[in-house]
Design a protein around this motif. Structure first.
Motif, PDB file in Angstrom:
ATOM      1  N   LYS A   1     -13.271 -17.838   9.565  1.00 27.18           N
ATOM      2  CA  LYS A   1     -13.785 -16.504   9.275  1.00 27.18           C
ATOM      3  C   LYS A   1     -12.940 -15.817   8.199  1.00 27.18           C
ATOM      4  O   LYS A   1     -11.705 -15.925   8.209  1.00 27.18           O
ATOM      5  CB  LYS A   1     -13.712 -15.699  10.578  1.00 27.18           C
ATOM      6  CG  LYS A   1     -14.155 -14.273  10.470  1.00 27.18           C
ATOM      7  CD  LYS A   1     -14.514 -13.727  11.835  1.00 27.18           C
ATOM      8  CE  LYS A   1     -13.607 -12.721  12.400  1.00 27.18           C
ATOM      9  NZ  LYS A   1     -13.930 -12.170  13.675  1.00 27.18           N
TER      10      LYS A   1
ATOM     11  N   SER B   1      -8.156  -8.049  17.698  1.00 31.87           N
ATOM     12  CA  SER B   1      -6.903  -7.605  17.084  1.00 31.87           C
ATOM     13  C   SER B   1      -5.696  -8.456  17.480  1.00 31.87           C
ATOM     14  O   SER B   1      -4.583  -8.171  17.075  1.00 31.87           O
ATOM     15  CB  SER B   1      -6.661  -6.137  17.414  1.00 31.87           C
ATOM     16  OG  SER B   1      -6.623  -5.968  18.812  1.00 31.87           O
TER      17      SER B   1
ATOM     18  N   ASP C   1      -7.460  -8.649  12.613  1.00 32.49           N
ATOM     19  CA  ASP C   1      -8.920  -8.603  12.676  1.00 32.49           C
ATOM     20  C   ASP C   1      -9.309  -7.480  13.640  1.00 32.49           C
ATOM     21  O   ASP C   1      -8.950  -7.532  14.810  1.00 32.49           O
ATOM     22  CB  ASP C   1      -9.388  -9.968  13.228  1.00 32.49           C
ATOM     23  CG  ASP C   1     -10.888 -10.073  13.341  1.00 32.49           C
ATOM     24  OD1 ASP C   1     -11.567  -9.032  13.319  1.00 32.49           O
ATOM     25  OD2 ASP C   1     -11.368 -11.213  13.467  1.00 32.49           O
TER      26      ASP C   1
ATOM     27  N   LEU D   1     -13.017 -11.893   5.813  1.00 31.66           N
ATOM     28  CA  LEU D   1     -13.720 -10.612   5.699  1.00 31.66           C
ATOM     29  C   LEU D   1     -14.031 -10.344   4.234  1.00 31.66           C
ATOM     30  O   LEU D   1     -13.139 -10.347   3.384  1.00 31.66           O
ATOM     31  CB  LEU D   1     -12.863  -9.458   6.229  1.00 31.66           C
ATOM     32  CG  LEU D   1     -12.665  -9.357   7.735  1.00 31.66           C
ATOM     33  CD1 LEU D   1     -12.000  -8.029   8.073  1.00 31.66           C
ATOM     34  CD2 LEU D   1     -13.979  -9.493   8.492  1.00 31.66           C
TER      35      LEU D   1
ATOM     36  N   TYR E   1     -16.190  -4.223   7.559  1.00 31.71           N
ATOM     37  CA  TYR E   1     -16.122  -5.383   8.459  1.00 31.71           C
ATOM     38  C   TYR E   1     -17.323  -6.294   8.206  1.00 31.71           C
ATOM     39  O   TYR E   1     -18.346  -6.214   8.878  1.00 31.71           O
ATOM     40  CB  TYR E   1     -16.061  -4.949   9.927  1.00 31.71           C
ATOM     41  CG  TYR E   1     -15.559  -6.079  10.794  1.00 31.71           C
ATOM     42  CD1 TYR E   1     -14.195  -6.264  10.989  1.00 31.71           C
ATOM     43  CD2 TYR E   1     -16.433  -6.980  11.375  1.00 31.71           C
ATOM     44  CE1 TYR E   1     -13.713  -7.328  11.738  1.00 31.71           C
ATOM     45  CE2 TYR E   1     -15.963  -8.045  12.130  1.00 31.71           C
ATOM     46  CZ  TYR E   1     -14.605  -8.206  12.304  1.00 31.71           C
ATOM     47  OH  TYR E   1     -14.133  -9.265  13.044  1.00 31.71           O
TER      48      TYR E   1
ATOM     49  N   PRO F   1     -17.787 -10.087   8.174  1.00 30.50           N
ATOM     50  CA  PRO F   1     -17.249 -11.430   8.342  1.00 30.50           C
ATOM     51  C   PRO F   1     -18.136 -12.464   7.646  1.00 30.50           C
ATOM     52  O   PRO F   1     -19.365 -12.340   7.671  1.00 30.50           O
ATOM     53  CB  PRO F   1     -17.255 -11.632   9.862  1.00 30.50           C
ATOM     54  CG  PRO F   1     -18.158 -10.598  10.419  1.00 30.50           C
ATOM     55  CD  PRO F   1     -18.309  -9.507   9.418  1.00 30.50           C
TER      56      PRO F   1
ATOM     57  N   CYS G   1      -5.052 -12.550  13.075  1.00 30.24           N
ATOM     58  CA  CYS G   1      -5.156 -12.034  11.708  1.00 30.24           C
ATOM     59  C   CYS G   1      -6.360 -12.671  11.019  1.00 30.24           C
ATOM     60  O   CYS G   1      -6.781 -13.766  11.385  1.00 30.24           O
ATOM     61  CB  CYS G   1      -3.913 -12.392  10.913  1.00 30.24           C
ATOM     62  SG  CYS G   1      -2.566 -11.234  11.161  1.00 30.24           S
ATOM     63  N   VAL G   2      -6.849 -12.002  10.024  1.00 33.56           N
ATOM     64  CA  VAL G   2      -7.950 -12.555   9.239  1.00 33.56           C
ATOM     65  C   VAL G   2      -7.652 -12.263   7.769  1.00 33.56           C
ATOM     66  O   VAL G   2      -6.980 -11.278   7.449  1.00 33.56           O
ATOM     67  CB  VAL G   2      -9.300 -11.943   9.712  1.00 33.56           C
ATOM     68  CG1 VAL G   2      -9.369 -10.449   9.464  1.00 33.56           C
ATOM     69  CG2 VAL G   2     -10.485 -12.638   9.079  1.00 33.56           C
TER      70      VAL G   2
END
Ligand SMILES: [Zn+2]
Length: 657
Positions: free
Chosen positions: A266, A149, A145, A268, A235, A237, A152-153
């Motif tokens: 969350k 950072s 993310d 993306l 980006y 979210p 992870c996303v």
């Protein structure tokens, strides 16, 4: 009407095969890259199987030779080295591959062909193991993310397009036509091989292109993907509830749940218009288009893994779109393919076979000197306030220096990946499916734990160097520091002019139009004062305009907006090198400037040139001339003045740092 390729502005594109002849006039003061490389350009014969010849090609081909040797001896003893060795020999097993023909692909495409309703399509997505789905309508995968950072996303993005760039569906370019013709020829042949009639194959292609034309407007173009505002654009979210709404009729979250991904707070939504559009298209009426899209992309993704005929057709396709002729020998081609499928086992074997601790230490010292030089560059940047300078220095000092190979190999082990070798009846198709299944499982594992920022992202066996903003790290891969770029017997000066410049280039990426958006911890958070950032953006605009005013040949534009990051890095790298040179007694500047020309010596196909126009990296000749003309050290050394082609007035210079 034929294009005249010998009328570039302000310089002739001497990287393009055919533009330079014995009669081409040269002057170091007018076109430095051409003048120092002309004799070599005339001598280069583009090797079979690749689209260009020159320094980077030599490095790649040496890498292929080195990698190949690792697979030609006896079977290694360690698990991961065996995985790579066995995969190579499964690829080389033409007897088994030819005996099976296109049957494994046919089983996969038949499963798609059998889908007769949207409900059945949902079942197909949910019940077919991910490794057996050779293509998808969307992509949902985990990555760090950018805003935080350490985690992870999951991001939702689109599937692929046959023409690669969504802009081609709006306005088909010359290069787009080449790609469309090549993909049409390949797909028709393979579809007929799979049992469809010529007419059915043509219809399938038409359906696939029709679907892609409908979805392309909501997919970013290549130019948009390379532009500095890309990161802020993607980006987006969304919460779980919003993701449920966005997916609408699509079973994306259900598929992720089946793979083991827990419900997250969350996600993306990388392409805001994509999921709504895909939902609109996800109807019974469009089912034939969707099915044929999935079939066409399954063919594209797997055609090289089948028998000799399909493999050769794929080479013909690649040659048509890259402009290469002939082919690398199988052993070379499969060495590259194994490195692509198993980057870490190959990377480790490569590092243990070819890379040395003493080179690592020497290059680390060089990197320290370049970071020190960057201290001076930032300190003297007259467009920055002290507040921003202090934060830039903080970021500079936090850069993690990763050289040649990672120290701790335990993080890269593939102990849970297994497939049978050739001697035990193993077959390529099943081994590749096992690798895909393993990668899906690894993606989940990575997602579930905090990001290990010390983990390398690219293996040391890849001919590449990188800067990653999300962990603020510079990587100099071992396979890059070879051949003409670095050898242990090179003088300090030569090392500085070649590898030193490249390291300086990578450090500059921490402060280019995209790297500058990340802070010292790798989070996309601004550390600039508003005024300083505005001044920085202004400098980037000036650089974009500089490249926009140039043309590789009459009628062909560059895309200045996407070139500012690499331009900034090229010029920043040279500035750092020049600061170090100034401290060295009797420094040979001629050698230094020629070194840059040697690094980017290239002669390539027209397709290669088209590719480069879409790439953020300037073409080789432009990297050399565009970088050098920014510096008084260069202009003064060769006595270049107003009226010379290499001259650039101080007020027109565009180096950002
Ligand atoms: Zn770069």
């Amino acid at each position: 009407m034929s294009t005249d390729y010998t009328t570039g502005t302000p310089w002739l594109d001497c990287d393009l095969d055919g533009t330079v002849t014995e009669a081409t006039p040269t002057s170091l003061k007018d076109h430095f890259a051409l003048a120092i490389n002309k004799e070599k350009i005339l001598k280069i014969r583009i090797p079979e199987g690749v689209p260009a010849g020159g320094t980077m090609t030599d490095l790649q081909l040496q890498n292929v030779e080195d990698t190949k040797k690792m697979f030609l001896g006896s079977r290694p003893k360690t698990h991961d080295a065996r995985l790579a060795y066995d995969l190579f020999h499964l690829m080389m097993d033409w007897e088994s591959r030819n005996a099976r023909g296109a049957a494994p692909l046919k089983a996969a495409t038949d499963a798609i062909e059998a889908v007769d309703s949207i409900e059945a399509l949902n079942r197909y997505f949910l019940e077919t193991p991910p490794e057996e789905q050779l293509a998808g309508l969307w992509d949902a995968s985990a990555a760090p993310d950018f805003m935080d950072s350490s985690r992870c996303v999951l991001g939702f993005a689109s599937g692929n397009l046959l023409l690669e760039d969504s802009a081609e569906y709006r306005d088909l370019t010359e290069y787009g036509k080449i790609k469309k013709d090549a993909v049409t020829v390949l797909l028709k042949k393979v579809l007929v091989r799979l049992g469809y009639s010529e007419k059915e194959a043509a219809q399938k292609l038409e359906n696939c292109f029709a679907f892609e034309t409908l979805i392309a407007p909501v997919i970013l173009t290549k130019e948009e993907m390379s532009s500095p505002d890309f990161l802020t654009k993607v980006y987006n979210p969304v919460s779980y509830d919003e993701a449920v709404k966005l997916q609408g009729k699509l079973p994306i979250l259900e598929e992720l749940e089946k793979e083991g991904f827990p419900k997250a707070e969350k996600y993306l939504n990388i392409l805001p218009g994509f999921l709504p559009k895909l939902n609109e298209l996800y109807t019974e009426e469009n089912l034939p288009l969707i099915r044929d899209y999935l079939i066409a992309h399954s063919v594209m993704n797997a055609v090289g893994d089948l028998d000799r005929q399909c493999f050769d057709w794929r080479i013909e396709y690649r040659n048509a779109i890259t402009g290469a002729t002939g082919s690398l020998p199988d052993e070379a081609r499969f060495s590259l393919a194994v490195a692509d499928k198993l980057p870490w086992p190959v990377g480790r074997l490569y590092a243990e076979t070819y890379l040395r601790k003493e080179d690592k230490d020497r290059i680390l010292k060089l990197m320290d000197r370049l970071i020190e030089a960057y201290h001076g560059i930032i300190g003297e940047a007259d467009f920055l306030s002290d507040t921003t300078k202090a934060r830039a220095i903080e970021k500079l000092e936090s850069i993690s220096r990763e050289v040649l190979y990672p120290d701790d190999w335990s993080k890269y082990e593939c102990s849970e990946l297994n497939y049978a070798p050739r001697e035990e009846g193993g077959r390529l198709w099943e081994a590749l499916a096992a690798i895909r299944a393993y990668k899906t499982a690894e993606n989940l594992k990575e997602y579930l734990k905090p990001v290990d920022k010390s983990k390398w992202i690219t293996p040391p066996s890849e001919v590449n160097c990188q800067y990653f903003p999300t962990n603020n790290s510079v990587y100099i891969m071992g396979a890059f520091a070879q051949g003409a770029i670095y050898r242990s017997e090179m003088s300090d000066e030569e090392v500085l002019g070649k590898l030193g410049w490249v390291i300086g280039h990578e450090i500059s990426h921490a402060f280019d139009s995209s790297g500058a958006q990340f802070d010292k911890d790798g989070n996309m958070l601004s550390w600039w004062t508003e005024e300083d950032y505005a001044a920085f953006l202004k400098r980037n605009e000036k650089m974009a305009a500089y490249y926009n005013a140039m043309h590789p040949w009459a009628g062909q534009d560059f895309r200045g907006g996407i070139m500012t990051g690499e331009g900034c890095a090229d010029m920043g790298g040279m500035k750092a090198v020049l600061r170090i040179a100034k401290q060295m007694e009797g420094f040979d500047y001629d050698r230094l400037f020629r070194s840059l020309g040697e690094v980017w010596l290239e002669k390539g196909s027209l397709q290669q040139a088209y590719n480069q126009i879409n790439d953020p990296h300037p073409m080789g000749y432009l990297r050399v001339n565009g970088t050098l003309q920014q510096f008084d050290e260069f202009l003064n050394f060769y006595g270049i003045t107003e009226g010379d082609g290499m001259y650039l007035a101080p007020e027109d210079r565009v180096a950002i740092w």
